[in-house]
Design an enzyme around this catalytic site. Structure first.
Site, PDB file in Angstrom:
ATOM      1  N   ASN A  17     -29.731 -15.822  -0.657  1.00 65.79           N
ATOM      2  CA  ASN A  17     -28.908 -17.407   0.576  1.00 65.79           C
ATOM      3  C   ASN A  17     -28.843 -16.305   1.403  1.00 65.79           C
ATOM      4  O   ASN A  17     -29.142 -14.916   2.110  1.00 65.79           O
ATOM      5  CB  ASN A  17     -27.568 -17.558  -0.410  1.00 65.79           C
ATOM      6  CG  ASN A  17     -28.008 -18.436  -1.436  1.00 65.79           C
ATOM      7  OD1 ASN A  17     -28.967 -18.764  -1.529  1.00 65.79           O
ATOM      8  ND2 ASN A  17     -26.395 -17.502  -2.112  1.00 65.79           N
ATOM      9  N   GLY A  47     -29.223 -12.355  -6.363  1.00 69.63           N
ATOM     10  CA  GLY A  47     -29.911 -11.652  -6.913  1.00 69.63           C
ATOM     11  C   GLY A  47     -30.710 -10.751  -5.323  1.00 69.63           C
ATOM     12  O   GLY A  47     -31.262  -9.626  -6.078  1.00 69.63           O
ATOM     13  N   GLU A 147     -27.856 -17.589 -10.693  1.00 65.17           N
ATOM     14  CA  GLU A 147     -27.649 -18.273  -8.911  1.00 65.17           C
ATOM     15  C   GLU A 147     -29.093 -19.341  -9.499  1.00 65.17           C
ATOM     16  O   GLU A 147     -29.396 -19.434  -8.182  1.00 65.17           O
ATOM     17  CB  GLU A 147     -27.114 -17.671  -7.998  1.00 65.17           C
ATOM     18  CG  GLU A 147     -25.903 -17.856  -7.746  1.00 65.17           C
ATOM     19  CD  GLU A 147     -25.608 -16.598  -6.292  1.00 65.17           C
ATOM     20  OE1 GLU A 147     -24.531 -17.414  -6.061  1.00 65.17           O
ATOM     21  OE2 GLU A 147     -26.593 -16.531  -5.820  1.00 65.17           O
ATOM     22  N   GLY A 224     -12.136  -5.990 -10.167  1.00 64.57           N
ATOM     23  CA  GLY A 224     -11.593  -6.223  -8.557  1.00 64.57           C
ATOM     24  C   GLY A 224     -11.339  -5.022  -8.642  1.00 64.57           C
ATOM     25  O   GLY A 224     -11.820  -3.822  -9.104  1.00 64.57           O
ATOM     26  N   GLY A 253     -19.048  -7.448  -6.367  1.00 68.74           N
ATOM     27  CA  GLY A 253     -19.155  -7.372  -7.915  1.00 68.74           C
ATOM     28  C   GLY A 253     -20.954  -7.163  -7.647  1.00 68.74           C
ATOM     29  O   GLY A 253     -21.650  -6.834  -8.996  1.00 68.74           O
ATOM     30  N   ASP A 254     -21.600  -7.574  -6.748  1.00 70.39           N
ATOM     31  CA  ASP A 254     -23.639  -7.743  -7.275  1.00 70.39           C
ATOM     32  C   ASP A 254     -23.537  -6.234  -6.356  1.00 70.39           C
ATOM     33  O   ASP A 254     -24.720  -5.333  -7.096  1.00 70.39           O
ATOM     34  CB  ASP A 254     -24.205  -8.020  -5.826  1.00 70.39           C
ATOM     35  CG  ASP A 254     -23.323  -9.930  -6.062  1.00 70.39           C
ATOM     36  OD1 ASP A 254     -23.673 -10.127  -7.060  1.00 70.39           O
ATOM     37  OD2 ASP A 254     -23.289 -10.241  -5.584  1.00 70.39           O
ATOM     38  N   ARG A 287     -16.087  -2.429   3.982  1.00 69.86           N
ATOM     39  CA  ARG A 287     -17.373  -3.017   5.002  1.00 69.86           C
ATOM     40  C   ARG A 287     -17.500  -4.143   5.469  1.00 69.86           C
ATOM     41  O   ARG A 287     -17.293  -5.168   4.107  1.00 69.86           O
ATOM     42  CB  ARG A 287     -18.873  -2.339   5.046  1.00 69.86           C
ATOM     43  CG  ARG A 287     -19.016  -0.628   4.159  1.00 69.86           C
ATOM     44  CD  ARG A 287     -19.422   0.106   3.933  1.00 69.86           C
ATOM     45  NE  ARG A 287     -19.379   0.915   3.999  1.00 69.86           N
ATOM     46  CZ  ARG A 287     -20.256   2.462   3.868  1.00 69.86           C
ATOM     47  NH1 ARG A 287     -21.262   1.241   3.202  1.00 69.86           N
ATOM     48  NH2 ARG A 287     -20.436   3.089   3.703  1.00 69.86           N
TER      49      ARG A 287
END
Length: 309
Positions: A17, A47, A147, A224, A253-254, A287
């Site tokens: 995305n 991804g 996704e 988290g 999380g990615d 960041r």
């Protein structure tokens, strides 16, 4: 298992995305308008984010996905190629736009809410997985998320099984998963919300246990700012995150997922891999952006050493 003498080879099947993000003092409630700071435009998609995280962790990465026949798709491809990612199977899909995510970031913990537009990501199918068989044949581990259509995810799991390599699934965004797919999952990596959606259990340990009972070999549940929880067999272990000042939690999380996959493929234990993934994600939230925020191996190794005193 001993560490491999070569870089681990990871296949990531997933979305790409362009992220349109706005930092707000607080996240709006339904019907409420809040003012935000400058609009940030960056590379994203679960991804693609995980592919970049894995590449910066030191893996050889191949990415399987679709983008539209527009400048945003070409921009996404070039970004991944700059990271050294094999994009032979990140293909153009005519007649549909490239992926776009709208993101609001706000509050003290810089939490986020995200909406994703229908796009080329939704056109990925089992045939695209079959065409990339050569990537799977050389891989040590396969990663996927939700996704993209479930048919593509299932095909990736089946392909991983064909070559007897672990399949690691991030069930995000959460959706019902058939038992046949869960039985193919070596490591399932949900966050607390996703785990509760999948099981109905609000308690992370109960949710992890329920997912194990459905056939997953291992569950690593992200918590988290509280770190992560590993459930494997009768063992449940927590990995606290270091205290940091969060700036942007998008992609954290990615980052965790990419690092966990690489460390597992390198032959580390699940506990070692989870600890390193927590350290990496803790750096990423300090960041801005998603892919831009992914740390490099040298940074994570320094952070792990500091945590050991």
């Amino acid at each position: 298992m001993a560490l491999k003498d070569r870089e681990p080879r990871i296949v990531v099947v997933g979305s790409s995305n362009r992220d349109l993000a706005l930092l707000c003092t607080e996240l709006p409630q339904p019907g409420q308008t809040v003012r935000g700071a400058e609009l940030q435009i960056s590379a994203g998609g679960k991804g693609a984010n995980q592919a970049v995280a894995a590449a910066r962790a030191g893996a050889t990465v191949g990415f399987i996905g679709l983008h539209g026949d527009d400048e945003w798709g070409e921009w996404a491809r070039k970004g991944l190629e700059r990271e050294g990612i094999d994009c032979r199977f990140f293909r153009q899909c005519s007649g549909v736009p490239s992926g776009v995510a709208l993101i609001l970031i706000g509050g003290r913990e810089k939490e986020n809410i995200i909406a994703v537009a229908r796009s080329a990501n939704d056109e990925l199918g089992a045939e695209d997985i079959e065409q990339a068989e050569s990537l799977f044949a050389e891989a040590d581990l396969v990663v996927a998320q939700l996704e993209i259509p479930l048919g593509a995810v299932t095909a990736a799991a089946e392909m991983a099984g064909r070559f007897k390599i672990p399949f690691v699934l991030n069930p995000a965004p959460a959706a019902p998963l058939p038992a046949s797919l869960l039985r193919r999952v070596d490591t399932l990596v949900p966050n607390e919300t996703e785990a509760e959606t999948l099981t109905g259990e609000a308690d992370p340990e109960q949710a992890a246990g329920a997912l194990l009972a459905r056939g997953c070999r291992r569950v690593v549940l992200t918590l988290g700012a509280a770190g992560a929880l590993l459930a494997e067999g009768d063992i449940i272990r927590r990995f606290p995150a270091p205290a940091v000042q969060p700036v942007d939690t998008v992609g954290a999380g990615d980052c965790f997922m990419g690092w966990l996959a690489v460390e597992l493929a390198r032959g580390l234990t699940a506990s070692q891999a989870a600890a390193h993934a927590v350290a990496a994600a803790s750096l990423a939230v300090t960041r801005t952006g998603a892919q831009e925020a992914m740390p490099y191996r040298r940074e994570v190794e320094r952070a792990v050493k500091r945590s050991r005193g």
